[in-house]
Design an enzyme around this catalytic site. Structure first.
Site, short mmCIF file in Angstrom:
data_model
loop_
_atom_site.label_atom_id
_atom_site.label_comp_id
_atom_site.label_asym_id
_atom_site.label_seq_id
_atom_site.Cartn_x
_atom_site.Cartn_y
_atom_site.Cartn_z
N CYS A 192 31.59 41.38 77.33
CA CYS A 192 31.00 41.69 76.03
C CYS A 192 31.18 40.50 75.10
O CYS A 192 32.25 39.89 75.07
CB CYS A 192 31.69 42.92 75.43
SG CYS A 192 30.96 43.46 73.86
N CYS A 223 35.76 42.33 69.73
CA CYS A 223 36.51 43.27 68.88
C CYS A 223 37.99 43.13 69.24
O CYS A 223 38.35 43.06 70.42
CB CYS A 223 36.04 44.71 69.12
SG CYS A 223 34.33 44.96 68.67
N GLU A 226 32.41 48.37 85.70
CA GLU A 226 33.16 49.59 85.82
C GLU A 226 32.46 50.76 85.14
O GLU A 226 31.84 50.61 84.11
CB GLU A 226 34.54 49.41 85.17
CG GLU A 226 35.24 48.21 85.75
CD GLU A 226 36.70 48.15 85.40
OE1 GLU A 226 37.37 47.23 85.87
OE2 GLU A 226 37.18 49.04 84.67
N CYS A 261 39.83 45.58 71.73
CA CYS A 261 39.13 45.97 72.96
C CYS A 261 39.42 45.03 74.12
O CYS A 261 39.31 43.80 73.99
CB CYS A 261 37.63 46.02 72.69
SG CYS A 261 36.68 46.49 74.14
N CYS A 284 37.60 54.62 78.11
CA CYS A 284 36.38 53.93 77.67
C CYS A 284 36.73 52.75 76.77
O CYS A 284 37.59 52.84 75.92
CB CYS A 284 35.49 54.89 76.90
SG CYS A 284 34.70 56.08 77.95
N CYS A 336 31.04 57.48 81.87
CA CYS A 336 30.96 56.40 80.88
C CYS A 336 30.40 55.16 81.58
O CYS A 336 31.01 54.68 82.55
CB CYS A 336 32.37 56.17 80.35
SG CYS A 336 32.53 54.76 79.25
N1 SAH Z 1 30.11 48.18 72.28
C1 SAH Z 1 29.99 49.59 72.12
C2 SAH Z 1 30.42 50.39 73.34
C3 SAH Z 1 31.69 49.97 74.03
S1 SAH Z 1 33.21 50.27 73.22
C4 SAH Z 1 30.76 50.04 70.88
O1 SAH Z 1 31.40 49.21 70.26
O2 SAH Z 1 30.66 51.20 70.51
C5 SAH Z 1 33.27 51.99 73.08
C6 SAH Z 1 34.47 52.54 72.39
O3 SAH Z 1 35.66 52.22 73.12
C7 SAH Z 1 34.79 51.99 70.99
O4 SAH Z 1 34.21 52.69 69.96
C8 SAH Z 1 36.23 52.30 70.88
O5 SAH Z 1 36.35 53.58 70.33
C9 SAH Z 1 36.75 52.39 72.27
N2 SAH Z 1 37.80 51.41 72.51
C10 SAH Z 1 37.70 50.09 72.71
N3 SAH Z 1 38.90 49.55 72.88
C11 SAH Z 1 39.80 50.55 72.78
C12 SAH Z 1 41.21 50.63 72.86
N4 SAH Z 1 41.96 49.55 73.09
N5 SAH Z 1 41.81 51.82 72.69
C13 SAH Z 1 41.05 52.92 72.48
N6 SAH Z 1 39.73 52.91 72.41
C14 SAH Z 1 39.11 51.74 72.55
#
Ligand code: SAH
Length: 367
Positions: A131, A135, A111, A138, A360, A124
């Site tokens: 991944c 986290c 995506e 996420c 994102c 984006c």
């Molecule tokens: N792996 C990289 C890039 C992907 S995540 C990283 O960790 O930076 C990019 C961003 O998505 C993260 O910094 C976070 O700010 C955001 N993100 C992920 N899950 C989210 C959620 N549930 N709500 C809001 N932002 C989220």
């Protein structure tokens, strides 16, 4: 966590062996010129191929009118240009955010999200299918890791979105979609090198941000690459124990080591770091978080990107993920204001695209 690094860099273009065709898409300008040079052909053919692939999205050798027919036929036999294909898209009626689903040659869905705002339109892009980082806040983490994207597949997300939306309308690019760019470092770097070429009519590096959960060694390598893209660091907490709970990768690469690498990045590239900070109720929105953040910001040229947490409820998470809630909006506003009062630059990113599950890092797993 141990094997994370083993999962990187497994799908770079390689010379043809055992009847395998050379994959041209994803090769940098230098690599393309060398490819032709090595086979006794003029090196400028590399420039022509580069132009066709990265400015015109050409996949068919017959389109390449400035390449002699004999060479086109030869290339068709021994090389291939594999691209992503458009699969689906959905536009948010609320704010115009557009989520694209693209399909890789081997049928994975990825995506990319286009976010129009008043002063810019940002695309984006994803760097991995899924991944491995897990986290806890996420959505991509919940789907697990499938594979690395090639440089061509990363770049193609821009080409396909530009074809659909208009290249002149896309002003900024963020590597903030699915995946961890620093765990697919070579492909990420190569895709940036393709953007960096004068021949490319894409986006300038100044308008590109790479976001990472933090692999210190790779942050340093990116700093040393001279590409001077912007770096966003997914901070989310200034405390090692809390950050480890939210982001298991922190056990392997501590915040302390990452902060040193981020400082190095800021110094080496003379750019400001963006700290991303997803607001989680009672976890990272407390008074001591404000104090710790302002101390950190005193040490590094930076701005903070505050992001309301997009709930994962629709994915029925278990364990710690299930406990996470967004901070209330008035607390988010207060938190941002308190930091601004300390002369810190704070952006309050609204969760664009929430209605189409396309913010994102929130890239949905519908397919
Ligand atoms: N792996 C990289 C890039 C992907 S995540 C990283 O960790 O930076 C990019 C961003 O998505 C993260 O910094 C976070 O700010 C955001 N993100 C992920 N899950 C989210 C959620 N549930 N709500 C809001 N932002 C989220």
């Amino acid at each position: 966590m141990e094997n994370i690094e083993l999962k990187t860099e497994n799908n770079q273009a390689k010379p043809a062996q055992n009847n395998k065709r050379t994959q041209l898409k994803g090769l940098t300008l230098e690599e393309l010129k060398n490819y032709f040079g090595k086979t006794g052909k003029p090196r400028f053919r590399g420039e022509q191929l580069f132009n066709w692939m990265y400015n015109h999205l050409a996949v068919d050798y017959d389109e390449m009118s400035n390449i002699p027919k004999v060479l086109r036929n030869e290339l068709r036999d021994i090389t291939e240009i594999v691209t992503l294909s458009y699969f689906d898209s959905v536009v948010s009626p609320e704010n115009g955010t557009k989520k694209y689903i693209f399909e890789t040659n081997d049928k994975h869905k990825i995506e990319s999200v286009l976010i129009p705002e008043t002063d810019r339109t940002t695309l984006c892009v994803s760097t991995q299918v899924g991944c491995p980082l897990d986290c806890k806040f996420c959505a991509t983490g919940l789907m697990g890791y499938k594979k690395n994207l090639s440089a061509g597949e990363i770049f193609d997300q821009y080409l396909l979105a530009a074809k659909d939306y208009g290249a002149d309308k896309i002003t900024n690019l963020v590597y903030m979609g699915m995946g961890e760019p620093m765990l697919n470092f070579n492909a990420t770097l190569k895709s940036l090198q393709i953007f960096a070429q004068e021949l490319t009519t894409g986006i300038s590096l100044k308008k590109i941000t790479v976001s990472t959960a933090g692999i210190p060694q790779k942050i340093r390598e990116l700093a040393d690459s001279h590409l001077k893209v912007k770096l966003a660091f997914s901070l989310h907490s200034c405390f090692e124990d809390i950050r480890s709970k939210l982001m298991p990768i922190n056990d392997k690469y501590s915040l302390k080591d990452n902060i040193n690498a981020v400082k190095y990045y800021a110094r080496r590239t003379a750019t400001r770091i963006t700290f991303e900070y997803v607001m989680l109720k009672d976890i990272n929105d407390r008074e001591e978080d404000i104090d710790a953040l302002s101390r950190l910001c005193g040490e590094i040229p930076c701005k903070i990107n505050i992001i309301p947490f997009n709930s994962l409820k629709h994915m029925q998470p278990t364990g710690f993920s299930a406990e996470l809630e967004t901070s209330p909006m008035d607390r988010i506003d207060e938190f941002a204001q308190r930091l601004r009062d300390k002369n810190i630059t704070v952006m309050l990113r609204n969760t664009q695209g929430e209605d189409i599950a396309a913010a994102c890092g929130q890239l949905a797993i519908k397919y």
